[in-house]
Design a protein around this motif. Structure first.
Motif, PDB file in Angstrom:
ATOM      1  N   VAL A  36       0.833  -1.200   0.000  1.00 30.25           N
ATOM      2  CA  VAL A  36       0.000   0.000   0.000  1.00 30.25           C
ATOM      3  C   VAL A  36       0.869   1.252   0.000  1.00 30.25           C
ATOM      4  O   VAL A  36       1.729   1.432   0.861  1.00 30.25           O
ATOM      5  N   LYS A  68      -2.912   5.568   4.245  1.00 27.50           N
ATOM      6  CA  LYS A  68      -2.406   4.227   3.953  1.00 27.50           C
ATOM      7  C   LYS A  68      -2.249   3.384   5.217  1.00 27.50           C
ATOM      8  O   LYS A  68      -2.480   2.178   5.192  1.00 27.50           O
ATOM      9  N   GLY A  69      -1.892   4.017   6.333  1.00 29.77           N
ATOM     10  CA  GLY A  69      -1.758   3.259   7.579  1.00 29.77           C
ATOM     11  C   GLY A  69      -3.088   2.709   8.061  1.00 29.77           C
ATOM     12  O   GLY A  69      -3.189   1.541   8.460  1.00 29.77           O
ATOM     13  N   CYS A 118      -4.133  -0.156   5.870  1.00 30.52           N
ATOM     14  CA  CYS A 118      -3.394  -1.368   6.250  1.00 30.52           C
ATOM     15  C   CYS A 118      -3.955  -1.981   7.526  1.00 30.52           C
ATOM     16  O   CYS A 118      -4.079  -3.209   7.634  1.00 30.52           O
ATOM     17  N   THR A 173       4.579  -1.391   9.085  1.00 26.89           N
ATOM     18  CA  THR A 173       4.173   0.005   8.938  1.00 26.89           C
ATOM     19  C   THR A 173       5.278   0.920   9.454  1.00 26.89           C
ATOM     20  O   THR A 173       6.206   0.480  10.129  1.00 26.89           O
ATOM     21  N   GLU A 180       3.233  -1.360   4.229  1.00 22.17           N
ATOM     22  CA  GLU A 180       3.020   0.061   3.969  1.00 22.17           C
ATOM     23  C   GLU A 180       4.323   0.677   3.476  1.00 22.17           C
ATOM     24  O   GLU A 180       5.376   0.484   4.092  1.00 22.17           O
TER      25      GLU A 180
END
Length: 425
Positions: free
Chosen positions: A48, A54-55, A58, A76, A143
């Motif tokens: 991602v 994005k976090g 995820c 991440t 990520e």
């Protein structure tokens, strides 16, 4: 730097690498992964990229995969308090013992990392990919750190990729137009591997589509191939190419999480189509149970503390929308800290006039911008502004000013959120 011999020495070796060091390129990571026997190829992955969201995407996806009964790795960045947060298996941070052991095993197989140290992010990525293979995860969620094309995570072997909303950030590395930044984010695309794309500004979407067409990448575009809709009762409905879900409750707060959840569901649907089984009820459970600290996180108390990692103009706009939705008519006392390479002007102009008071604090990083450097600018945007030499003083001042029903908001940087969480234990 001498080679470590124990797990404790291995952790010390890692922490001595420069956390702020950025050296774009995949050569070192690919060389390390080859020396390790390509651990990244031993499990399917979702990769991602994006600027914001994005976090959370995820976190939603990993929680749903775990609810489906999969052994799930999640990588991440950045971390908030401890580096262990970056590498998780089934929702649990890697232990110091396992972390140290994984570092030792990587260095044994790739000793060049001692004589020619990789960057902090590169080395952490290699260790994560190795650890996930070592413990036998069924699937990993990865990520990106910065950009995509030259990000260390792009050396992975995903079966699905995703791009969340693209906006202006890290322009000194990614470019000064949305098209250029989106092109860098689209560097995660792999030939024939489907990519889920959130709703984007037109020039960003054009850049992504152009890259996808060149590589033969099937795109699932929000608003065209899938969509989420907020219902009158606050729940989310989702429509995808095959899936249809109603009455979805989200564990993460804020109007923007509806989009992140829809993107996560599209990722799960794409993973399911690629052989990573995800029952619909597992998807529902994952959205309702996901955790992602430091993003619109409220710490109860008098006054309550609201922690949010918004650190760019688009993130601040999302934060303001959440404040309007969740904290309407409540006075906000802001504790703000920012790193020197961020575009602080638009962030301050959007946020500071909405606050009753503003307390400026330095951050515990060499990248911190000293409050005195922008105190005058801040005072032009809010009537009650003060600069402090440390976070504790800034927090105390904000708490003293907060009356009944007021909220103390800490934002501007994930470094700041991590500092506050560390003090809260």
């Amino acid at each position: 730097m001498s080679a470590p011999r124990t797990p404790q020495e291995a952790l010390a070796f890692f922490t001595k690498l420069n956390p702020s060091g950025i050296k774009l390129g995949l050569e070192r990571v690919r060389e390390a992964l080859e020396a390790l026997g390509h651990p990244e190829r031993r499990y399917p992955a979702l990769h991602v990229a994006g600027t914001n969201g994005k976090g959370s995407t995820c976190a939603f996806t990993a929680a749903a995969l775990q609810a489906a009964g999969h052994h799930v790795g999640l990588y991440t960045s950045p971390h908030l308090v401890r580096i262990n947060e970056r590498i998780r298996v089934d929702g649990v941070d890697i232990s110091d013992e396992d972390f140290g052991r994984a570092i030792l095993e990587v260095l044994e197989r790739y000793p060049s990392a001692v004589s020619e140290p990789m960057t902090y992010f590169e080395f952490g990525t290699v260790v994560a990919l190795w650890h996930f293979a070592r413990v036998g995860v069924d699937v990993a969620v990865l990520e990106t750190g910065l950009g995509g094309r030259l990000d260390a995570t792009t050396a992975s072997s995903p079966v699905v990729t995703a791009i969340t909303p693209v906006s202006f950030d890290h322009m000194e590395y990614l470019g000064h137009t949305l098209a250029a930044i989106a092109g860098e984010k689209a560097g995660i695309l792999k030939p024939g591997v489907p990519c889920v794309v959130s709703r984007q500004e037109p020039e960003a979407l054009e850049a992504i589509v152009r890259k996808a067409e060149a590589l033969g990448v099937p795109l699932w575009v929000e608003g065209k191939d899938f969509a989420g809709e907020t219902k009158a009762d606050g729940t989310l409905s989702y429509r995808g190419p095959s899936w249809s879900l109603e009455g979805l409750a989200l564990a993460l707060r804020g109007p923007h999480q509806k989009q992140n959840a829809a993107v996560a569901l599209a990722c799960l649907e794409a993973l399911h189509a690629r052989g990573v089984a995800v029952p619909l009820e597992a998807a529902r459970t994952g959205l309702a149970s996901a955790r992602w600290p430091g993003r619109l996180e409220e710490v109860p108390g008098q006054p309550p503390l609201l922690l949010d990692g918004a650190h760019n103009p688009a993130g601040v706009e999302v934060l303001l929308a959440s404040l309007r939705a969740l904290y309407a008519d409540r006075r906000i006392h802001l504790v703000f800290g920012v790193v020197g390479d961020k575009d602080r002007g638009p962030m301050m102009r959007a946020l500071f006039p909405k606050c009753t008071s503003v307390q400026l604090t330095p951050l515990e990083t060499p990248r911190s911008l000293a409050p005195a450097a922008y105190l005058d600018e801040a005072r032009s945007l809010c009537a009650d502004v003060a600069a402090w030499s440390d976070l504790d003083s800034a927090l105390d001042a904000a708490r003293r000013k907060a009356g009944q029903g007021d909220v103390v908001l800490c934002t501007g940087s994930l470094f700041l959120v991590g500092m506050v969480k560390a003090r809260l234990g």
